[in-house]
Design a protein around this motif. Structure first.
Motif, short mmCIF file in Angstrom:
data_model
loop_
_atom_site.label_atom_id
_atom_site.label_comp_id
_atom_site.label_asym_id
_atom_site.label_seq_id
_atom_site.Cartn_x
_atom_site.Cartn_y
_atom_site.Cartn_z
N SER A 90 30.18 -42.82 9.69
CA SER A 90 30.88 -44.10 9.54
C SER A 90 32.33 -43.90 9.11
O SER A 90 33.25 -44.51 9.67
CB SER A 90 30.15 -44.98 8.53
OG SER A 90 28.83 -45.24 8.93
N LEU A 93 34.29 -42.16 12.01
CA LEU A 93 34.51 -43.08 13.14
C LEU A 93 35.50 -44.17 12.78
O LEU A 93 36.34 -44.55 13.61
CB LEU A 93 33.18 -43.69 13.57
CG LEU A 93 33.24 -44.61 14.79
CD1 LEU A 93 33.72 -43.85 16.03
CD2 LEU A 93 31.87 -45.24 15.07
N SER A 97 38.95 -44.72 14.66
CA SER A 97 39.22 -45.98 15.33
C SER A 97 40.59 -46.53 14.93
O SER A 97 41.41 -46.90 15.79
CB SER A 97 38.13 -47.00 14.98
OG SER A 97 36.86 -46.53 15.38
N VAL A 151 34.15 -35.15 12.68
CA VAL A 151 33.93 -36.42 13.40
C VAL A 151 35.26 -37.02 13.83
O VAL A 151 35.43 -37.46 14.98
CB VAL A 151 33.16 -37.41 12.51
CG1 VAL A 151 33.11 -38.79 13.15
CG2 VAL A 151 31.75 -36.91 12.25
N ALA A 155 36.35 -37.84 17.69
CA ALA A 155 36.25 -39.25 18.10
C ALA A 155 37.59 -39.92 18.35
O ALA A 155 37.64 -40.95 19.03
CB ALA A 155 35.49 -40.03 17.02
N ALA A 208 33.78 -42.97 21.68
CA ALA A 208 33.97 -42.31 20.40
C ALA A 208 32.67 -42.21 19.62
O ALA A 208 32.46 -41.25 18.86
CB ALA A 208 35.03 -43.05 19.58
N VAL A 209 31.79 -43.20 19.77
CA VAL A 209 30.51 -43.16 19.08
C VAL A 209 29.72 -41.91 19.46
O VAL A 209 29.20 -41.19 18.60
CB VAL A 209 29.68 -44.43 19.39
CG1 VAL A 209 28.24 -44.27 18.91
CG2 VAL A 209 30.31 -45.65 18.70
N ALA A 212 31.37 -38.86 18.06
CA ALA A 212 31.22 -38.81 16.60
C ALA A 212 29.83 -38.32 16.21
O ALA A 212 29.67 -37.55 15.25
CB ALA A 212 31.47 -40.20 16.01
#
Length: 276
Positions: A90, A93, A97, A151, A155, A208-209, A212
């Motif tokens: 989380s 990501l 983002s 990550v 991502a 990206a998910v 990640a």
């Protein structure tokens, strides 16, 4: 008598048509859920068949995976591993983002910035950054920081690329129309380019998910003593195939839920892009 029989027949036909209409209405309303359940049921049947004809070191029945789930819940490890992976995933990501959208906007709004950053973005996106996981461990040590760094490094690039592409491909007619009504550069960017790029940005986030999740697993393979990736790694070393698949399924569930959520967000923020 024939008239009564005819009315009874018509009544039965009416009820049949009414029932059929209700069923059709329910199906249309819950079509996605019904299709998903059918797909899952078929998948489980195929899994059971394959597990029955494959070595237990490769695949195990669904019941064995469920037993592994209960076992790991009872000893408390699953909650610890799940929360650890979810936290690293989380945070990484979220950072990817925010930073990816910001960098993508800068690249799309300035040719100079695009020319300076595009070679680096292209090179790093195509580079197998997973191989640099040991380097992150040397820099950040074992723990959450390494997980977040891996990550983030994986991502961020789909978000940058899709954000840039979305803004740069804005329909020229829309821009010219806004200019004809006296809109300035900032207003055009905010009211035309950004709304146009929303589906592209969300596509980048969906990509990206997946990256990640790969980053979380790799980081936990090498740089963590907890997490679903560590559960998969340790279980594979002890030939606990059920726990290996348990970790894989939980990661898949996280990804599926988030991607479905992003589809919902897209329908909310960009309803004009939806044809269904």
């Amino acid at each position: 008598m024939s008239g009564i029989a005819e009315r009874i027949t018509r009544s039965r036909e009416g009820r049949s048509k009414s029932t059929g209409g209700v069923v059709a209405s329910i199906y249309r309303r819950y079509a996605t859920a019904i299709h998903t359940l059918v797909s899952l049921a078929i998948g489980l049947l195929l899994w059971q068949y394959a597990a029955a004809h494959t070595s237990s070191l490769v695949m195990v029945p669904v019941q064995d995976i469920w037993d592994a789930f209960l076992r790991n819940v009872e000893n408390g490890r699953l909650a610890t591993d799940f929360l650890s992976s979810l936290q690293g995933f989380s945070i990484g990501l979220a950072l990817a983002s925010v930073a990816g959208i910001a960098v993508g906007m800068l690249m799309a709004s300035s040719k100079l910035i695009f020319d300076l950053l595009d070679p680096w973005v292209s090179a790093l996106y195509s580079t197998p950054l997973i191989a640099l996981a040991p380097v992150f461990i040397i820099i950040f040590g074992l723990g959450m920081t390494t997980k977040v760094a891996v990550v983030l490094s994986l991502a961020i690039f789909p978000v940058i690329i899709n954000t840039t592409a979305g803004i740069k491909t804005t329909d020229k007619d829309l821009i010219e129309t806004a200019q004809s009504f006296g809109a300035g550069r900032i207003e055009i960017f905010r009211k035309v380019m950004l709304p146009w790029s929303v589906p592209f940005i969300l596509t980048g986030l969906r990509l990206a998910v997946g990256r990640a999740l790969i980053g979380v697993v790799v980081a936990e393979f090498f740089g963590s003593q907890e997490g679903l990736g560590n559960l998969i790694f340790v279980s594979s070393q002890t030939f606990d195939t059920a726990s290996v698949w348990l970790g894989v399924f939980l990661l898949a569930i996280i990804g599926t839920v988030l991607i479905r959520f992003m589809y919902t967000v897209e329908r909310w923020v960009a309803p004009w892009r939806q044809n269904r």
